[in-house]
Write an enzyme that holds these catalytic residues in place. Structure first.
Site, PDB file in Angstrom:
ATOM      1  N   ARG A  36       0.828  -1.224   0.000  1.00 19.12           N
ATOM      2  CA  ARG A  36       0.000   0.000   0.000  1.00 19.12           C
ATOM      3  C   ARG A  36       0.853   1.260   0.000  1.00 19.12           C
ATOM      4  O   ARG A  36       0.410   2.304  -0.481  1.00 19.12           O
ATOM      5  CB  ARG A  36      -0.976  -0.012   1.187  1.00 19.12           C
ATOM      6  CG  ARG A  36      -2.107  -1.010   1.029  1.00 19.12           C
ATOM      7  CD  ARG A  36      -3.017  -1.019   2.247  1.00 19.12           C
ATOM      8  NE  ARG A  36      -2.348  -1.502   3.438  1.00 19.12           N
ATOM      9  CZ  ARG A  36      -2.184  -2.781   3.754  1.00 19.12           C
ATOM     10  NH1 ARG A  36      -2.686  -3.718   2.976  1.00 19.12           N
ATOM     11  NH2 ARG A  36      -1.556  -3.135   4.852  1.00 19.12           N
ATOM     12  N   GLU A  54       6.187 -10.252  15.129  1.00 20.36           N
ATOM     13  CA  GLU A  54       5.754 -10.737  16.442  1.00 20.36           C
ATOM     14  C   GLU A  54       6.133 -12.220  16.591  1.00 20.36           C
ATOM     15  O   GLU A  54       6.657 -12.647  17.614  1.00 20.36           O
ATOM     16  CB  GLU A  54       4.250 -10.536  16.596  1.00 20.36           C
ATOM     17  CG  GLU A  54       3.788 -10.690  18.022  1.00 20.36           C
ATOM     18  CD  GLU A  54       2.308 -10.385  18.175  1.00 20.36           C
ATOM     19  OE1 GLU A  54       1.673  -9.980  17.188  1.00 20.36           O
ATOM     20  OE2 GLU A  54       1.802 -10.585  19.291  1.00 20.36           O
TER      21      GLU A  54
HETATM   22  P1  AMP Z   1       5.207  -2.616  11.136  1.00 18.63           P
HETATM   23  O1  AMP Z   1       6.370  -3.240  10.441  1.00 18.63           O
HETATM   24  O2  AMP Z   1       4.760  -3.346  12.347  1.00 18.63           O
HETATM   25  O3  AMP Z   1       5.441  -1.135  11.397  1.00 18.63           O
HETATM   26  O4  AMP Z   1       3.968  -2.731  10.133  1.00 18.63           O
HETATM   27  C1  AMP Z   1       3.799  -1.822   9.092  1.00 18.63           C
HETATM   28  C2  AMP Z   1       3.311  -2.485   7.841  1.00 18.63           C
HETATM   29  O5  AMP Z   1       2.255  -3.414   8.106  1.00 18.63           O
HETATM   30  C3  AMP Z   1       2.760  -1.444   6.891  1.00 18.63           C
HETATM   31  O6  AMP Z   1       3.280  -1.710   5.585  1.00 18.63           O
HETATM   32  C4  AMP Z   1       1.258  -1.599   6.966  1.00 18.63           C
HETATM   33  O7  AMP Z   1       0.686  -1.573   5.670  1.00 18.63           O
HETATM   34  C5  AMP Z   1       1.006  -2.938   7.639  1.00 18.63           C
HETATM   35  N1  AMP Z   1       0.128  -2.832   8.839  1.00 18.63           N
HETATM   36  C6  AMP Z   1       0.492  -3.086  10.116  1.00 18.63           C
HETATM   37  N2  AMP Z   1      -0.526  -2.953  10.963  1.00 18.63           N
HETATM   38  C7  AMP Z   1      -1.590  -2.547  10.215  1.00 18.63           C
HETATM   39  C8  AMP Z   1      -2.962  -2.207  10.510  1.00 18.63           C
HETATM   40  N3  AMP Z   1      -3.447  -2.227  11.765  1.00 18.63           N
HETATM   41  N4  AMP Z   1      -3.762  -1.835   9.482  1.00 18.63           N
HETATM   42  C9  AMP Z   1      -3.284  -1.806   8.212  1.00 18.63           C
HETATM   43  N5  AMP Z   1      -2.022  -2.122   7.875  1.00 18.63           N
HETATM   44  C10 AMP Z   1      -1.173  -2.483   8.841  1.00 18.63           C
END
Ligand code: AMP
Length: 177
Positions: free
Chosen positions: A65, A102
């Site tokens: 996205r 996680e």
């Molecule tokens: P992180 O690596 O944990 O910061 O996760 C970020 C990535 O996961 C981004 O590319 C987001 O598109 C996706 N993502 C994580 N959590 C969500 C959420 N609650 N809603 C939508 N996309 C998420």
């Protein structure tokens, strides 16, 4: 003509989907925002507001996205668009960076010739959660010797403290939860 859209208007076009794709996750669905011409254009204005056209060499977008926002931002800034993809998707030679999830880990990749040393980079993704993905993308940019001028996100889930994984450059987000 700049499109004036408030952060509240952007927030109102983000749909929360409880328990998707798994129980306990509050998924932030950006498709209503993308479908709204005025809000989508306004989001791109706000994501790029710190920079004039020509002041950024490349906008780096994160699979998948993040590509939507990064590509639109790149055309506005007259910059190139560079994809960071999940491992195994890019066809040319790549550099890779692993990061912790996680449960387990994941790997992102970038083409070895994607950025020149010293290139001025704007890093964009749709959402900052734990910061693992963006941190790994930033590491790839830095491995190629490019400079991150800012990392900007449409959405930030502040309770996950993702910012702590992003050091050495400014971090900004438009809508926080
Ligand atoms: P992180 O690596 O944990 O910061 O996760 C970020 C990535 O996961 C981004 O590319 C987001 O598109 C996706 N993502 C994580 N959590 C969500 C959420 N609650 N809603 C939508 N996309 C998420």
């Amino acid at each position: 003509m700049p499109t004036t859209v408030t952060r509240a208007e952007i927030a109102s076009a983000i749909r929360n989907i409880p328990d998707f794709p798994q129980p306990g996750i509050q998924f932030k669905d950006i498709t209503p925002l993308l479908a709204d011409a005025r809000r989508f254009a306004g989001a791109i204005e706000l994501l790029t507001e710190r920079f004039a056209p020509g002041s950024i060499d490349a906008v780096v977008g994160i699979d998948a996205r993040g590509f939507i926002f990064a590509a639109a931002a790149a055309t506005k800034l007259r910059a190139g668009f560079i994809p960071v993809r999940k491992k195994g998707k890019l066809p040319f030679t790549t550099i890779e960076q692993e990061y912790a999830l996680e449960y387990g880990h994941a790997t992102v990749a970038m083409h070895t010739d994607a950025l020149k040393p010293g290139a001025r980079v704007l890093l964009i993704d749709d959402l900052l959660a734990t910061g693992g993905t963006a941190g790994a993308a930033a590491a790839l940019v830095q491995k190629l010797g490019a400079n991150i001028l800012e990392a900007v996100f449409l959405i930030e889930l502040t309770f996950l403290n993702g910012r702590e994984k992003l050091t050495g450059f400014p971090v900004r987000s438009l809508v926080v939860y």
